[in-house]
Write a protein that holds these residues in place. Structure first.
Motif, PDB file in Angstrom:
ATOM      1  N   LEU A   1       0.812  -1.215   0.000  1.00 62.93           N
ATOM      2  CA  LEU A   1       0.000   0.000   0.000  1.00 62.93           C
ATOM      3  C   LEU A   1       0.850   1.271   0.000  1.00 62.93           C
ATOM      4  N   PRO A   2       1.831   1.396   0.893  1.00 67.29           N
ATOM      5  CA  PRO A   2       2.594   2.645   0.915  1.00 67.29           C
ATOM      6  C   PRO A   2       3.760   2.682  -0.079  1.00 67.29           C
ATOM      7  N   ALA A   3       3.999   1.595  -0.796  1.00 68.24           N
ATOM      8  CA  ALA A   3       5.190   1.510  -1.660  1.00 68.24           C
ATOM      9  C   ALA A   3       4.799   1.464  -3.129  1.00 68.24           C
ATOM     10  N   GLU A   4       5.747   1.775  -3.939  1.00 66.48           N
ATOM     11  CA  GLU A   4       5.611   1.592  -5.385  1.00 66.48           C
ATOM     12  C   GLU A   4       6.442   0.373  -5.767  1.00 66.48           C
ATOM     13  N   GLY A   5       6.460   0.037  -7.035  1.00 63.89           N
ATOM     14  CA  GLY A   5       7.345  -1.021  -7.511  1.00 63.89           C
ATOM     15  C   GLY A   5       6.840  -2.427  -7.220  1.00 63.89           C
TER      16      GLY A   5
ATOM     17  N   ALA B   1      -4.653  -3.979   8.742  1.00 65.98           N
ATOM     18  CA  ALA B   1      -3.282  -3.943   8.214  1.00 65.98           C
ATOM     19  C   ALA B   1      -3.085  -2.704   7.349  1.00 65.98           C
ATOM     20  N   ALA B   2      -4.067  -2.406   6.517  1.00 58.98           N
ATOM     21  CA  ALA B   2      -3.968  -1.236   5.637  1.00 58.98           C
ATOM     22  C   ALA B   2      -4.018   0.059   6.443  1.00 58.98           C
ATOM     23  N   ALA B   3      -4.915   0.127   7.416  1.00 60.90           N
ATOM     24  CA  ALA B   3      -5.049   1.348   8.217  1.00 60.90           C
ATOM     25  C   ALA B   3      -3.771   1.647   8.997  1.00 60.90           C
ATOM     26  N   GLY B   4      -3.037   0.597   9.351  1.00 61.58           N
ATOM     27  CA  GLY B   4      -1.796   0.787  10.095  1.00 61.58           C
ATOM     28  C   GLY B   4      -0.696   1.460   9.304  1.00 61.58           C
ATOM     29  N   VAL B   5      -0.796   1.423   7.980  1.00 59.35           N
ATOM     30  CA  VAL B   5       0.258   2.030   7.151  1.00 59.35           C
ATOM     31  C   VAL B   5      -0.257   3.143   6.244  1.00 59.35           C
TER      32      VAL B   5
ATOM     33  N   GLY C   1      -1.195   6.446   4.764  1.00 58.46           N
ATOM     34  CA  GLY C   1      -0.688   7.764   5.093  1.00 58.46           C
ATOM     35  C   GLY C   1      -1.503   8.898   4.526  1.00 58.46           C
ATOM     36  N   GLY C   2      -2.747   8.660   4.227  1.00 64.12           N
ATOM     37  CA  GLY C   2      -3.574   9.749   3.715  1.00 64.12           C
ATOM     38  C   GLY C   2      -4.470   9.310   2.581  1.00 64.12           C
ATOM     39  N   VAL C   3      -5.010  10.313   1.901  1.00 58.37           N
ATOM     40  CA  VAL C   3      -6.011  10.096   0.869  1.00 58.37           C
ATOM     41  C   VAL C   3      -5.481   9.237  -0.281  1.00 58.37           C
ATOM     42  N   ASP C   4      -4.228   9.410  -0.668  1.00 57.84           N
ATOM     43  CA  ASP C   4      -3.683   8.616  -1.776  1.00 57.84           C
ATOM     44  C   ASP C   4      -3.661   7.131  -1.427  1.00 57.84           C
ATOM     45  N   ASP C   5      -3.269   6.802  -0.204  1.00 56.44           N
ATOM     46  CA  ASP C   5      -3.261   5.395   0.208  1.00 56.44           C
ATOM     47  C   ASP C   5      -4.680   4.858   0.338  1.00 56.44           C
ATOM     48  N   ASP C   6      -5.604   5.685   0.813  1.00 56.48           N
ATOM     49  CA  ASP C   6      -7.005   5.263   0.882  1.00 56.48           C
ATOM     50  C   ASP C   6      -7.530   4.961  -0.522  1.00 56.48           C
ATOM     51  N   GLU C   7      -7.188   5.790  -1.472  1.00 57.40           N
ATOM     52  CA  GLU C   7      -7.609   5.575  -2.860  1.00 57.40           C
ATOM     53  C   GLU C   7      -6.994   4.289  -3.419  1.00 57.40           C
ATOM     54  N   THR C   8      -5.732   4.039  -3.108  1.00 55.92           N
ATOM     55  CA  THR C   8      -5.090   2.809  -3.565  1.00 55.92           C
ATOM     56  C   THR C   8      -5.786   1.595  -2.967  1.00 55.92           C
ATOM     57  N   LEU C   9      -6.138   1.661  -1.693  1.00 59.79           N
ATOM     58  CA  LEU C   9      -6.844   0.561  -1.045  1.00 59.79           C
ATOM     59  C   LEU C   9      -8.218   0.360  -1.677  1.00 59.79           C
ATOM     60  N   ALA C  10      -8.926   1.431  -1.963  1.00 62.23           N
ATOM     61  CA  ALA C  10     -10.232   1.314  -2.618  1.00 62.23           C
ATOM     62  C   ALA C  10     -10.075   0.661  -3.992  1.00 62.23           C
ATOM     63  N   ARG C  11      -9.059   1.072  -4.751  1.00 64.53           N
ATOM     64  CA  ARG C  11      -8.815   0.459  -6.058  1.00 64.53           C
ATOM     65  C   ARG C  11      -8.477  -1.022  -5.914  1.00 64.53           C
ATOM     66  N   TRP C  12      -7.753  -1.384  -4.846  1.00 63.11           N
ATOM     67  CA  TRP C  12      -7.420  -2.795  -4.611  1.00 63.11           C
ATOM     68  C   TRP C  12      -8.696  -3.602  -4.351  1.00 63.11           C
ATOM     69  N   PHE C  13      -9.584  -3.088  -3.501  1.00 67.96           N
ATOM     70  CA  PHE C  13     -10.845  -3.795  -3.256  1.00 67.96           C
ATOM     71  C   PHE C  13     -11.674  -3.892  -4.541  1.00 67.96           C
TER      72      PHE C  13
ATOM     73  N   ALA D   1     -14.870   6.662   0.522  1.00 68.05           N
ATOM     74  CA  ALA D   1     -15.604   7.744   1.176  1.00 68.05           C
ATOM     75  C   ALA D   1     -15.070   8.076   2.559  1.00 68.05           C
ATOM     76  N   GLY D   2     -14.688   7.052   3.329  1.00 70.43           N
ATOM     77  CA  GLY D   2     -14.309   7.297   4.718  1.00 70.43           C
ATOM     78  C   GLY D   2     -12.859   7.051   5.056  1.00 70.43           C
ATOM     79  N   GLY D   3     -12.158   6.335   4.212  1.00 65.78           N
ATOM     80  CA  GLY D   3     -10.754   6.036   4.469  1.00 65.78           C
ATOM     81  C   GLY D   3     -10.555   4.667   5.100  1.00 65.78           C
TER      82      GLY D   3
END
Length: 131
Positions: free
Chosen positions: A25-29, A94-98, A100-112, A66-68
């Motif tokens: 979630l917080p990394a690229e590559g 696990a995701a909430a623990g790392v 770091g903001g709206v971009d990570d929330d968006e990445t998690l939403a895209r993953w789901f 919507a909520g993070g």
């Protein structure tokens, strides 16, 4: 590019999905590719075997957007049913623990959303049991 042999559903079920979220979630590559590759497939197989409908996972993606991640992780029932809710709750924690903001929330939403799409594809192709 190196071709890897395909993994069976049982091999994917042994994948530590929370770890793929914590590192991807917080990394690229590479870590992000694993999250959206084997991690998403493993999640789709897991939830499919638990009888979860793809639309429930797609809805969870909208809740995350919507909520993070932290908001979704605090839900008592992020997915219908005790075992699916506990499973998704672990992933969300696990995701909430790392996150770091709206971009990570968006990445998690895209993953789901990717997990939901894979579940739908597996149902359509007949490789997953119908819920």
């Amino acid at each position: 590019m190196t071709a890897f042999p395909p993994k069976t559903d049982d091999e994917l079920l042994r994948l530590d999905v929370p770890s793929t979220l914590r590192f991807g979630l917080p990394a690229e590559g590479h870590a992000r590719r694993v999250l959206f590759g084997d991690g998403a497939i493993a999640a789709a197989v897991t939830l499919g075997r638990l009888g979860v409908l793809p639309r429930s996972v797609a809805y969870l993606a909208r809740v995350v957007r919507a909520g993070g991640a932290a908001y979704a992780a605090a839900l008592d029932l992020p997915l219908p049913g005790e075992t699916p809710a506990r499973t998704a709750g672990g992933w969300l924690a696990a995701a909430a623990g790392v996150a770091g903001g709206v971009d990570d929330d968006e990445t998690l939403a895209r993953w789901f959303e990717a997990v939901a799409a894979l579940m739908e594809l597996r149902l359509t192709a007949g490789t997953s049991p119908a819920p």
